[in-house]
Write an enzyme that holds these catalytic residues in place. Sequence first.
Site, short mmCIF file in Angstrom:
data_model
loop_
_atom_site.label_atom_id
_atom_site.label_comp_id
_atom_site.label_asym_id
_atom_site.label_seq_id
_atom_site.Cartn_x
_atom_site.Cartn_y
_atom_site.Cartn_z
N ASP A 43 50.56 44.52 35.42
CA ASP A 43 50.51 45.02 36.97
C ASP A 43 51.04 44.11 38.02
OD1 ASP A 43 49.95 47.60 36.30
OD2 ASP A 43 47.96 47.30 36.61
N LYS A 65 54.22 49.05 40.15
CA LYS A 65 55.03 49.47 41.50
C LYS A 65 56.35 48.70 41.62
CE LYS A 65 51.43 51.98 43.84
NZ LYS A 65 50.38 51.35 45.02
N MET A 180 41.32 49.94 49.47
CA MET A 180 42.10 50.96 50.25
C MET A 180 43.37 50.41 50.81
SD MET A 180 40.08 50.43 53.92
CE MET A 180 41.20 51.59 54.57
N1 SAH Z 1 40.86 46.70 39.55
C1 SAH Z 1 41.09 46.36 40.74
C2 SAH Z 1 41.18 47.17 41.96
C3 SAH Z 1 42.47 48.16 41.73
S1 SAH Z 1 42.74 48.97 42.91
C4 SAH Z 1 39.74 45.43 41.10
O1 SAH Z 1 38.89 45.45 40.38
O2 SAH Z 1 39.80 44.59 42.04
C5 SAH Z 1 43.85 48.10 43.98
C6 SAH Z 1 42.87 47.81 45.60
O3 SAH Z 1 42.18 46.63 45.17
C7 SAH Z 1 43.84 47.38 46.49
O4 SAH Z 1 44.55 48.52 47.36
C8 SAH Z 1 43.03 46.63 47.52
O5 SAH Z 1 42.04 47.50 48.30
C9 SAH Z 1 41.97 45.93 46.31
N2 SAH Z 1 42.57 44.71 46.20
C10 SAH Z 1 43.04 44.01 45.06
N3 SAH Z 1 43.23 42.98 44.99
C11 SAH Z 1 42.92 42.31 46.40
C12 SAH Z 1 42.78 41.01 46.98
N4 SAH Z 1 43.32 40.16 46.43
N5 SAH Z 1 42.25 41.15 48.34
C13 SAH Z 1 41.77 42.33 48.75
N6 SAH Z 1 42.00 43.66 48.18
C14 SAH Z 1 42.43 43.47 46.76
#
Ligand code: SAH
Length: 506
Positions: A43, A65, A180
């Site tokens: 991803d 994406k 989000m």
């Molecule tokens: N599986 C991932 C989440 C995927 S959904 C996990 O466990 O972290 C994707 C969302 O995760 C983004 O829209 C954001 O809200 C959050 N996210 C992912 N990486 C991030 C980061 N480095 N800092 C802040 N938010 C993050």
Amino acid sequence: MTSEGANGTGGVVYLVGCGPGDRGLVTERAVELVASADAILYDRLVPRSLLALAPPQCELVYVGKLPGRPTLPQEEINAELVARGRAGQRVVRLKGGDPFVFGRGGEEAEALAAAGVPFEVVPGVTAGIAAPAYAGIPVTHRAEASAVAFVTAHEDPRKGESALDWRALARFPGTLVFYMGVSRLAAVSERLRAEGRSPDEPCAVVADGTRATQRTVTGTLATIAERVVAAGLQPPAVLVVGAVCALRDRLAWAERRPLHGAVVVVTRARPQQSALARRLRALGAEVVEAPAIRIRPLPTPPELATIERFGLVCLTSPNGARLLVDGLLAQGRDARALARTQIAAIGPGTAAALAERGLRADIVAERFVAEGLVEALSDVEVADRDVLIARAAEARDTLVEALAARGARVTVAPLYETVHEPLPDYARDDLERATYITFTASSTVRSFLAGGGTVPQGARVVSIGPITTAALREAGIAVDVEASRHDIDGLVEALVADARARRAVA
Ligand code: SAH
């Protein structure tokens, strides 16, 4: 019994979380699986330096994406995983954070289970815990919060049927963490207040959490949305709602590190890469590894069989040091073959590589260039002595000429060559974010350029010393920072000083 072979082909699909971005938060299990994968489906938010560990023949398939292109539908990803697993591949499905936390890993596991393809799950550090932690916000706290809820708010809460019970969320007795889009922020904070959450409750939004580019904005449920817009925060981001956010004033740590904010490209031969990268990461930088050159060992030179006849052996790189001893071992001998030989090393890194193999250098040059070694050898009697220079096939002849001029019988034993490597595709988007690019040898400059590398726009160019600087100038690249000590420590020092000076100006 392991899952291997359960479907008769040996195919296994691993659903692997690789944390929120900081390379150091990738688990050992994830590294091990990436390093032995036949295919990796990844991803957008996975650390690129992790992909660099994939074996050369491994297929890297981007399924995230892309601007202007629809995301690959989940069903197609599921089908791809099933097909590859059935074909007997070791497939790593790499996801940001944790695969089962808003990562659709559950759906992929269901598809694999239904198809009878063996799979394993490797949990990762989820963004909802890690991003707050790096911002100095503990999501639970004995006095402030005894519960935490992780919520996905990618859908518009104002739109028709919401999957979320907003009233229950507003009443939740603890910290709320929202995964989000930044654009949802106003709607989320509004809805929580409408359902009765206090407008004065402390809030924080952490964007790009755990990476060098992490930024945090704090406020209250009433003010957070407009503050985040004013600060121009970009996704990915999490919103934290709760009293624990107030602890950040005292506990923020990551953003205070000397190289926070620096995205540094390290161009080196792969085997030496980790030391510099590790140093920079420890200071808070994000490191983009752009392997410009690779070391390819050459067949053991015949001179090693009679190494006893050399009174002096000169080593001009850590790789040379390692390969020399490995060459002796391959011939069924060991360091004792050098018992009566003087050993000279070009710098502390080379001396350290010798020490790793149980040898102490008699002479260590202070300046990390051939001229430095010539200087260090000025008191050593070389006339009429056999001198062996163990080094790369392609190298400057400064040392050879200087010793020959003093009457030494010089033999060059080429132990390895450096091969040019084009920059992998996955390194390119990270390069665009770079604020620094480092060069540690003139040969690296040439092969970086030969491999199609270009200096990222806006990145400051850091050179380890005058010879590397000259090679950069020759290629039309202006150098912004040159280290005054020509080794890794000197380069790191110069970079930190530059970052500090620029922060003071900003
Ligand atoms: N599986 C991932 C989440 C995927 S959904 C996990 O466990 O972290 C994707 C969302 O995760 C983004 O829209 C954001 O809200 C959050 N996210 C992912 N990486 C991030 C980061 N480095 N800092 C802040 N938010 C993050």
